[in-house]
Design a protein around this motif. Structure first.
Motif, PDB file in Angstrom:
ATOM      1  N   ARG A  76       0.839  -1.206   0.000  1.00 57.25           N
ATOM      2  CA  ARG A  76       0.000   0.000   0.000  1.00 57.25           C
ATOM      3  C   ARG A  76       0.872   1.253   0.000  1.00 57.25           C
ATOM      4  N   ILE A  77       1.947   1.224   0.787  1.00 59.48           N
ATOM      5  CA  ILE A  77       2.844   2.379   0.856  1.00 59.48           C
ATOM      6  C   ILE A  77       3.510   2.625  -0.490  1.00 59.48           C
ATOM      7  N   ARG A  78       3.998   1.546  -1.116  1.00 59.99           N
ATOM      8  CA  ARG A  78       4.665   1.701  -2.414  1.00 59.99           C
ATOM      9  C   ARG A  78       3.717   2.228  -3.481  1.00 59.99           C
ATOM     10  N   SER A  79       2.418   1.960  -3.333  1.00 66.19           N
ATOM     11  CA  SER A  79       1.458   2.457  -4.324  1.00 66.19           C
ATOM     12  C   SER A  79       1.385   3.980  -4.316  1.00 66.19           C
ATOM     13  N   GLY A  80       1.845   4.606  -3.222  1.00 67.55           N
ATOM     14  CA  GLY A  80       1.859   6.064  -3.141  1.00 67.55           C
ATOM     15  C   GLY A  80       3.202   6.674  -3.456  1.00 67.55           C
ATOM     16  N   ILE A  81       4.154   5.836  -3.887  1.00 67.67           N
ATOM     17  CA  ILE A  81       5.501   6.301  -4.214  1.00 67.67           C
ATOM     18  C   ILE A  81       5.853   5.833  -5.621  1.00 67.67           C
ATOM     19  N   GLY A  82       6.276   6.744  -6.458  1.00 71.97           N
ATOM     20  CA  GLY A  82       6.770   6.367  -7.780  1.00 71.97           C
ATOM     21  C   GLY A  82       8.286   6.354  -7.765  1.00 71.97           C
ATOM     22  N   ILE A  83       8.880   5.333  -8.328  1.00 66.77           N
ATOM     23  CA  ILE A  83      10.343   5.260  -8.370  1.00 66.77           C
ATOM     24  C   ILE A  83      10.795   4.930  -9.787  1.00 66.77           C
ATOM     25  N   VAL A  84      11.837   5.630 -10.235  1.00 73.10           N
ATOM     26  CA  VAL A  84      12.409   5.429 -11.571  1.00 73.10           C
ATOM     27  C   VAL A  84      13.912   5.278 -11.408  1.00 73.10           C
ATOM     28  N   PHE A  85      14.452   4.208 -12.006  1.00 73.04           N
ATOM     29  CA  PHE A  85      15.870   3.903 -11.889  1.00 73.04           C
ATOM     30  C   PHE A  85      16.601   4.340 -13.154  1.00 73.04           C
ATOM     31  N   GLN A  86      17.943   4.264 -13.097  1.00 71.96           N
ATOM     32  CA  GLN A  86      18.733   4.639 -14.280  1.00 71.96           C
ATOM     33  C   GLN A  86      18.530   3.642 -15.414  1.00 71.96           C
ATOM     34  N   SER A  87      18.290   2.373 -15.084  1.00 68.57           N
ATOM     35  CA  SER A  87      17.885   1.404 -16.112  1.00 68.57           C
ATOM     36  C   SER A  87      16.366   1.441 -16.187  1.00 68.57           C
ATOM     37  N   TYR A  88      15.825   1.366 -17.367  1.00 66.40           N
ATOM     38  CA  TYR A  88      14.414   1.698 -17.572  1.00 66.40           C
ATOM     39  C   TYR A  88      13.472   0.652 -16.980  1.00 66.40           C
ATOM     40  N   ASN A  89      13.912  -0.626 -16.943  1.00 66.98           N
ATOM     41  CA  ASN A  89      13.117  -1.706 -16.355  1.00 66.98           C
ATOM     42  C   ASN A  89      11.736  -1.859 -16.992  1.00 66.98           C
ATOM     43  N   LEU A  90      11.644  -1.565 -18.278  1.00 63.88           N
ATOM     44  CA  LEU A  90      10.397  -1.817 -18.994  1.00 63.88           C
ATOM     45  C   LEU A  90      10.368  -3.281 -19.436  1.00 63.88           C
ATOM     46  N   PHE A  91       9.178  -3.877 -19.458  1.00 62.79           N
ATOM     47  CA  PHE A  91       9.046  -5.254 -19.921  1.00 62.79           C
ATOM     48  C   PHE A  91       9.169  -5.263 -21.450  1.00 62.79           C
ATOM     49  N   PRO A  92      10.197  -5.926 -21.989  1.00 65.24           N
ATOM     50  CA  PRO A  92      10.469  -5.815 -23.431  1.00 65.24           C
ATOM     51  C   PRO A  92       9.397  -6.450 -24.310  1.00 65.24           C
ATOM     52  N   HIS A  93       8.633  -7.411 -23.774  1.00 63.53           N
ATOM     53  CA  HIS A  93       7.634  -8.101 -24.593  1.00 63.53           C
ATOM     54  C   HIS A  93       6.287  -7.379 -24.609  1.00 63.53           C
ATOM     55  N   LEU A  94       6.164  -6.307 -23.808  1.00 60.15           N
ATOM     56  CA  LEU A  94       4.917  -5.550 -23.747  1.00 60.15           C
ATOM     57  C   LEU A  94       5.065  -4.222 -24.488  1.00 60.15           C
ATOM     58  N   THR A  95       3.944  -3.715 -24.992  1.00 59.81           N
ATOM     59  CA  THR A  95       3.962  -2.387 -25.584  1.00 59.81           C
ATOM     60  C   THR A  95       4.135  -1.336 -24.488  1.00 59.81           C
ATOM     61  N   VAL A  96       4.424  -0.134 -24.913  1.00 59.38           N
ATOM     62  CA  VAL A  96       4.542   0.968 -23.955  1.00 59.38           C
ATOM     63  C   VAL A  96       3.239   1.122 -23.171  1.00 59.38           C
ATOM     64  N   LEU A  97       2.106   1.069 -23.858  1.00 61.39           N
ATOM     65  CA  LEU A  97       0.813   1.205 -23.186  1.00 61.39           C
ATOM     66  C   LEU A  97       0.613   0.096 -22.159  1.00 61.39           C
ATOM     67  N   ASP A  98       0.953  -1.142 -22.526  1.00 59.96           N
ATOM     68  CA  ASP A  98       0.785  -2.260 -21.595  1.00 59.96           C
ATOM     69  C   ASP A  98       1.726  -2.137 -20.399  1.00 59.96           C
ATOM     70  N   ASN A  99       2.926  -1.616 -20.620  1.00 63.37           N
ATOM     71  CA  ASN A  99       3.840  -1.377 -19.504  1.00 63.37           C
ATOM     72  C   ASN A  99       3.241  -0.400 -18.499  1.00 63.37           C
ATOM     73  N   VAL A 100       2.598   0.636 -19.003  1.00 60.14           N
ATOM     74  CA  VAL A 100       2.055   1.675 -18.122  1.00 60.14           C
ATOM     75  C   VAL A 100       0.776   1.209 -17.423  1.00 60.14           C
ATOM     76  N   THR A 101      -0.004   0.358 -18.078  1.00 63.99           N
ATOM     77  CA  THR A 101      -1.273  -0.082 -17.478  1.00 63.99           C
ATOM     78  C   THR A 101      -1.133  -1.324 -16.604  1.00 63.99           C
ATOM     79  N   LEU A 102       0.005  -1.976 -16.636  1.00 64.02           N
ATOM     80  CA  LEU A 102       0.152  -3.257 -15.945  1.00 64.02           C
ATOM     81  C   LEU A 102      -0.135  -3.156 -14.444  1.00 64.02           C
TER      82      LEU A 102
END
Length: 247
Positions: A76-102
């Motif tokens: 619950r706490i993490r749901s109120g915190i956004g974190i972005v790292f130097q490596s993008y950590n996007l799922f390569p098999h998903l589209t950009v939209l699917d990455n954001v909606t996951l």
């Protein structure tokens, strides 16, 4: 009351003391930039705030709640915190939209159509709506990092943590990510940022914190810390930055 209050935080890895009685306050809408040499504890501090690491001692409060309490609901706490790292950590098999909606769909139970609409709005905000159907490897590094920021923002976090988000980018792509962070600052989003981009820190930060051996050795407005540091260690660090051409 500060949005984020860090008091006496200590974190060790074996015999290595990474954070040693760390104190810092971040106010609502404030942008606080952490600077310091590699190994000074900047990234570990962000990981402790996001509960990716457990502190050995001390207290971290977010919006008045002790998030270091063992009984706290970490998800619950993490749901109120956004974190972005130097490596993008996007799922390569998903589209950009699917990455954001996951996360909204799988973690927060948002209806798919609502999550999609919110994600498209956020992608539009970061200038990527036309890339919604693309896979991450079809994007430039700067675009991937903006997609990662959109993913972190889509849940309307109270606090954004950004860890050297430009360090993996080619120099010509750094500007587009820093421009986005300037926009987030103008929108009043509370941010705690680790960066070596001193010109950005001077322009955007409300407060700069210089870390040395896991402690906040010097904290103050950027005009003071970056232009007229009081501590010899701060001056030594900045002199190396100046020689590298980053200030």
């Amino acid at each position: 009351m500060s949005l984020l209050s860090i008091r006496g935080v200590r974190k060790t890895f074996g015999a290595n003391v990474v954070l040693d009685g760390f104190d810092l306050d971040v106010e609502q809408g404030e942008c606080v930039v952490l600077i310091g040499a590699s190994g000074s504890g900047k990234s570990t501090l962000l990981r402790c705030v996001n509960l990716l690491e457990t502190v050995d001692d001390g207290v971290i409060e977010l919006d008045g709640t002790d998030i270091t309490d063992p009984r706290a609901d970490a998800d619950r706490i993490r749901s109120g915190i956004g974190i972005v790292f130097q490596s993008y950590n996007l799922f390569p098999h998903l589209t950009v939209l699917d990455n954001v909606t996951l996360a909204p769909i799988r973690v927060h139970g948002v209806r798919r159509d609502v999550a999609r609409a919110q994600a498209l709005e956020m992608l539009d905000r970061v200038g990527l709506v036309e890339k919604a159907g693309a896979k991450p490897d079809e994007l430039s590094g700067g675009q991937q990092q903006r997609a990662a920021i959109a993913r972190a923002l889509v849940n309307s976090p109270k606090l954004m943590l950004l860890d050297e988000v430009t360090s993996a980018l080619d120099p010509e792509l750094v500007g587009e990510v820093l421009d986005l962070l300037r926009e987030l600052k103008a929108d009043g989003i509370t941010m705690l940022i680790c960066t070596h981009e001193m010109s950005f820190a001077r322009e955007v930060a409300d407060k700069v914190c210089f870390l040395h051996h896991g402690r906040p050795l010097e904290v103050g407005p950027p005009g003071q810390v970056l232009a007229d540091p009081k501590e010899p260690r701060t001056r030594e660090f900045l002199s190396r930055i100046i020689k590298s051409g980053r200030l």
